[in-house]
Structure formats: C-alpha cells, structure tokens
Write an enzyme that holds these catalytic residues in place. Structure first.
Site, PDB file in Angstrom:
ATOM      1  N   ARG A 160       1.022  -1.048   0.058  1.00  0.00           N
ATOM      2  CA  ARG A 160       0.102  -0.038   0.112  1.00  0.00           C
ATOM      3  C   ARG A 160       0.835   1.414  -0.088  1.00  0.00           C
ATOM      4  O   ARG A 160       1.880   1.264   0.718  1.00  0.00           O
ATOM      5  CB  ARG A 160      -0.805  -0.052   1.244  1.00  0.00           C
ATOM      6  CG  ARG A 160      -2.356   0.024   0.982  1.00  0.00           C
ATOM      7  CD  ARG A 160      -3.050  -0.446   2.067  1.00  0.00           C
ATOM      8  NE  ARG A 160      -3.028   0.759   3.014  1.00  0.00           N
ATOM      9  CZ  ARG A 160      -3.835   0.852   4.301  1.00  0.00           C
ATOM     10  NH1 ARG A 160      -4.754  -0.218   4.482  1.00  0.00           N
ATOM     11  NH2 ARG A 160      -3.649   1.647   5.276  1.00  0.00           N
ATOM     12  N   ARG A 171       1.224   7.917  11.035  1.00  0.00           N
ATOM     13  CA  ARG A 171      -0.138   7.351  11.180  1.00  0.00           C
ATOM     14  C   ARG A 171      -0.163   6.727  12.601  1.00  0.00           C
ATOM     15  O   ARG A 171      -1.195   7.038  13.349  1.00  0.00           O
ATOM     16  CB  ARG A 171      -0.327   6.134  10.369  1.00  0.00           C
ATOM     17  CG  ARG A 171      -0.719   6.691   8.765  1.00  0.00           C
ATOM     18  CD  ARG A 171      -0.436   5.429   7.725  1.00  0.00           C
ATOM     19  NE  ARG A 171      -1.231   4.377   7.894  1.00  0.00           N
ATOM     20  CZ  ARG A 171      -1.290   3.003   7.528  1.00  0.00           C
ATOM     21  NH1 ARG A 171      -0.092   3.001   6.749  1.00  0.00           N
ATOM     22  NH2 ARG A 171      -2.078   2.178   7.661  1.00  0.00           N
TER      23      ARG A 171
HETATM   24  P1  AP5 Z   1      -4.443  -5.398   8.668  1.00  0.00           P
HETATM   25  O1  AP5 Z   1      -5.513  -6.406   9.163  1.00  0.00           O
HETATM   26  O2  AP5 Z   1      -4.350  -5.048   7.247  1.00  0.00           O
HETATM   27  O3  AP5 Z   1      -4.441  -4.137  10.003  1.00  0.00           O
HETATM   28  P2  AP5 Z   1      -5.546  -2.673   9.858  1.00  0.00           P
HETATM   29  O4  AP5 Z   1      -5.520  -2.640  11.312  1.00  0.00           O
HETATM   30  O5  AP5 Z   1      -6.468  -3.079   9.004  1.00  0.00           O
HETATM   31  O6  AP5 Z   1      -4.484  -1.723   9.487  1.00  0.00           O
HETATM   32  P3  AP5 Z   1      -4.605  -0.648   8.285  1.00  0.00           P
HETATM   33  O7  AP5 Z   1      -3.344  -0.097   7.885  1.00  0.00           O
HETATM   34  O8  AP5 Z   1      -5.655  -0.849   7.346  1.00  0.00           O
HETATM   35  O9  AP5 Z   1      -5.099   0.527   9.418  1.00  0.00           O
HETATM   36  P4  AP5 Z   1      -5.326   1.969   8.974  1.00  0.00           P
HETATM   37  O10 AP5 Z   1      -6.176   2.244  10.429  1.00  0.00           O
HETATM   38  O11 AP5 Z   1      -3.999   2.698   9.040  1.00  0.00           O
HETATM   39  O12 AP5 Z   1      -5.833   2.136   7.541  1.00  0.00           O
HETATM   40  P5  AP5 Z   1      -7.094   2.461   7.058  1.00  0.00           P
HETATM   41  O13 AP5 Z   1      -7.260   1.739   5.520  1.00  0.00           O
HETATM   42  O14 AP5 Z   1      -8.263   2.249   7.664  1.00  0.00           O
HETATM   43  O15 AP5 Z   1      -3.222  -6.209   9.286  1.00  0.00           O
HETATM   44  C1  AP5 Z   1      -1.806  -5.690   8.955  1.00  0.00           C
HETATM   45  C2  AP5 Z   1      -0.944  -6.567   8.163  1.00  0.00           C
HETATM   46  O16 AP5 Z   1      -0.486  -7.576   9.335  1.00  0.00           O
HETATM   47  C3  AP5 Z   1      -1.465  -7.629   7.394  1.00  0.00           C
HETATM   48  O17 AP5 Z   1      -0.318  -7.763   6.328  1.00  0.00           O
HETATM   49  C4  AP5 Z   1      -1.970  -8.914   8.087  1.00  0.00           C
HETATM   50  O18 AP5 Z   1      -1.883 -10.021   7.047  1.00  0.00           O
HETATM   51  C5  AP5 Z   1      -0.890  -9.088   9.127  1.00  0.00           C
HETATM   52  N1  AP5 Z   1      -1.681  -9.557  10.298  1.00  0.00           N
HETATM   53  C6  AP5 Z   1      -2.972  -9.099  11.055  1.00  0.00           C
HETATM   54  N2  AP5 Z   1      -2.941  -9.699  12.189  1.00  0.00           N
HETATM   55  C7  AP5 Z   1      -1.792 -10.431  12.210  1.00  0.00           C
HETATM   56  C8  AP5 Z   1      -1.391 -11.351  13.363  1.00  0.00           C
HETATM   57  N3  AP5 Z   1      -2.385 -11.674  14.489  1.00  0.00           N
HETATM   58  N4  AP5 Z   1      -0.396 -12.029  13.062  1.00  0.00           N
HETATM   59  C9  AP5 Z   1       0.576 -11.676  12.437  1.00  0.00           C
HETATM   60  N5  AP5 Z   1       0.273 -10.862  11.177  1.00  0.00           N
HETATM   61  C10 AP5 Z   1      -0.984 -10.376  11.196  1.00  0.00           C
HETATM   62  O19 AP5 Z   1      -6.915   4.091   6.727  1.00  0.00           O
HETATM   63  C11 AP5 Z   1      -6.121   4.633   5.523  1.00  0.00           C
HETATM   64  C12 AP5 Z   1      -6.180   6.155   5.716  1.00  0.00           C
HETATM   65  O20 AP5 Z   1      -7.401   6.287   5.243  1.00  0.00           O
HETATM   66  C13 AP5 Z   1      -6.035   6.725   7.148  1.00  0.00           C
HETATM   67  O21 AP5 Z   1      -4.513   6.883   7.290  1.00  0.00           O
HETATM   68  C14 AP5 Z   1      -6.662   7.903   6.879  1.00  0.00           C
HETATM   69  O22 AP5 Z   1      -5.904   8.900   5.986  1.00  0.00           O
HETATM   70  C15 AP5 Z   1      -7.802   7.713   5.965  1.00  0.00           C
HETATM   71  N6  AP5 Z   1      -9.013   7.313   6.507  1.00  0.00           N
HETATM   72  C16 AP5 Z   1      -9.571   6.038   6.853  1.00  0.00           C
HETATM   73  N7  AP5 Z   1     -10.812   6.243   7.496  1.00  0.00           N
HETATM   74  C17 AP5 Z   1     -10.929   7.415   8.022  1.00  0.00           C
HETATM   75  C18 AP5 Z   1     -11.556   7.760   9.038  1.00  0.00           C
HETATM   76  N8  AP5 Z   1     -12.704   7.467   9.775  1.00  0.00           N
HETATM   77  N9  AP5 Z   1     -11.478   9.430   9.166  1.00  0.00           N
HETATM   78  C19 AP5 Z   1     -10.458  10.231   8.640  1.00  0.00           C
HETATM   79  N10 AP5 Z   1      -9.565   9.460   7.892  1.00  0.00           N
HETATM   80  C20 AP5 Z   1      -9.683   8.158   7.545  1.00  0.00           C
HETATM   81 MG    MG Z   2      -7.237  -1.900   7.406  1.00  0.00          MG
END
Ligand code: AP5
Ligand code: MG
Ligand code: ZN
Length: 215
Positions: A160, A171
């Site tokens: 990503r 972040r």
């Molecule tokens: P994964 O499940 O992908 O983690 P995640 O918590 O979903 O992480 P994200 O990076 O998606 O969270 P985020 O909150 O930063 O991003 P978002 O897209 O929401 O797991 C991570 C990795 O670890 C994977 O490879 C997985 O396979 C592995 N893994 C998982 N569990 C594991 C385990 N137990 N053991 C080993 N490996 C494991 O947001 C992105 C951006 O969008 C934000 O920065 C912001 O700019 C914007 N945005 C989104 N929502 C909002 C909002 N509500 N308000 C304002 N801005 C927003």
């Molecule tokens: Mg996510």
C-alpha cells in the site's frame, strides 16, 4: 449486530473485520478501502482523500462522516455491519451515535485490537493488498498461494502507498493523538471489548466470537 473495530494502523482490524463479516453474513465497511477504491476510479473524493492519506493524516471529518452514513443507510446494512477504521475521532463517534439514536438504534460492541507499535512497524512492510478486491495478505504470516496474485479474485497484490516506514510512523502518531481516546469513549458506554492483536491469524476469528458471545 453492529460492530466497530478499533486499533492502531496495522493492528489487524481489517483482517478480523473481514473474517467476522463473513461469519455473521454482514458487510465489512472500511473507510480506508472506500477511499482507495475511489482513488483507483479517479473520482474527486479519491483525489481529495489521497492528499491526506499519503502523509498519514486523517481525511477531514465532514467528508468521512458523509461517506460512512451513506454507506450504512444502504439495504445490505439492515441486519448489521462491521466498521473498520471508523470512527477515528471523538467527533466521528458522536455523529455516528446521534444518527443511530434518531433511528432508535445503537452500536453493540467496539472491539479494540491491541498490539504494540514495534510489532506494527514490522507487520506493515510485509503486508500486501489486492488492487481489485482489497483482500489483505502478509508475505510471511498470511501469504497468497501464488506470489503477487490474490487467492480470491486473481487480482494483483501490492504494497500500500501509505505503508512506507515514515508514513507508518506518522499514522501511529495520529492514532495515539486522535483515535486512542475512543477506547475510553466506548468503555464509558460499557460496550468496549479488548482482543490481543498478537495471536495467530488462524485463531483470530474464534477469539473475537468467544468475546462477543460472552456479551
Ligand atoms: P491489517 O488487518 O491490514 O491491519 P489494519 O488494522 O486493518 O491496518 P490498516 O493499515 O488498514 O489500518 P489503518 O487504520 O492505518 O488504515 P485504513 O485503511 O483504515 O493487518 C496488517 C498486516 O498484518 C497484514 O499484512 C495482516 O496480514 C497482518 N496481520 C494481521 N493480524 C496478524 C497477526 N495476528 N499475526 C501476524 N500478522 C498479522 O486508513 C487509511 C487512511 O485512510 C488513514 O490513514 C486516513 O488517512 C484515511 N481514513 C480512513 N478512515 C478514516 C476516518 N474514519 N477518518 C479520517 N480518515 C480516515
Ligand atoms: Mg485495514
Ligand atoms: Zn482480490
């Protein structure tokens, strides 16, 4: 069942939300995925969101709240949903609560996926996401059957744009300042549940279901 997944970037919100949504037969709604899909389609919303996402900042509340409320008002959300990455500020949580209240409705559980910042930095570099269906993998912990190809839809899996180490650190900072206070917000309402984000992915669904069934 209406569930919120809380947790730092990379904690494993998306991984668990997707398993739960499949298990309960309800939609998995990730505001991050909605923004990325819009960017890929070249919409104004996608281009606007990109300005913030690329630096690790939050997209402004007014924009994000509108997108989310539109999405949860759709037909397939009648029986519930799993929110992943929303709310992310106290203001977003208050608006969601007020809108649901108007419909005589509420969130059932907020699940905090808890992991330490150093585990997160290591996880992000190995994450790969499908450009077509947003399925998430990890090169070591959850690899695709064929390298670079999504198991679910044959789409290409890529790193990503916001998973560069400097952006991940930003972040995490934004998470601690603006999103972590939601843990107390939902604790006060008696619906917060904690799960460890460090257990294996294979056990992740069972762990969450056990917690939800205890009520
Ligand atoms: P994964 O499940 O992908 O983690 P995640 O918590 O979903 O992480 P994200 O990076 O998606 O969270 P985020 O909150 O930063 O991003 P978002 O897209 O929401 O797991 C991570 C990795 O670890 C994977 O490879 C997985 O396979 C592995 N893994 C998982 N569990 C594991 C385990 N137990 N053991 C080993 N490996 C494991 O947001 C992105 C951006 O969008 C934000 O920065 C912001 O700019 C914007 N945005 C989104 N929502 C909002 C909002 N509500 N308000 C304002 N801005 C927003
Ligand atoms: Mg996510
Ligand atoms: Zn795919």
């Amino acid at each position: 069942m209406k569930i919120i997944m809380l947790g730092a970037p990379g904690a494993g919100k998306g991984t668990r939300a997707s398993l739960m949504a499949e298990h309960y037969g309800i939609p998995h709604i990730s505001t991050g995925d909605i923004f990325r899909a819009n960017l890929k389609a070249g919409t104004d919303l996608g281009l606007e969101a990109k300005k913030y996402m690329d630096t690790g900042a939050l997209v402004p509340d007014d924009l994000t709240v509108k997108i989310l409320l539109d999405r949860v008002s759709q037909e397939d959300c009648q029986d519930g949903y799993v929110l992943d990455g929303f709310p992310r500020t106290i203001n977003q949580a208050e608006v969601l609560e007020a809108e649901l209240k108007k419909l005589n409705d509420k969130i059932d559980f907020a699940i905090d996926v808890d992991v330490s910042d150093d585990v997160i930095e290591a996880r992000m570099s190995g994450r790969r996401v499908c450009v077509k269906c947003s399925a998430t993998y990890h090169i070591e912990y959850a690899p695709t059957k064929v390298e670079g190809v999504c198991d679910k839809c044959d789409g290409e899996t890529i790193l990503r744009a916001d998973d560069a180490p400097e952006t991940v650190r930003q972040r995490l900072k934004v998470y601690h300042e603006q999103t972590q206070p939601l843990i107390d917000f939902y604790k006060e309402r008696g619906i917060l549940r904690m799960v460890s984000g460090s257990g294996s992915i294979t056990d992740a669904l069972a762990a969450v279901i056990t917690i939800l069934e205890q009520g």
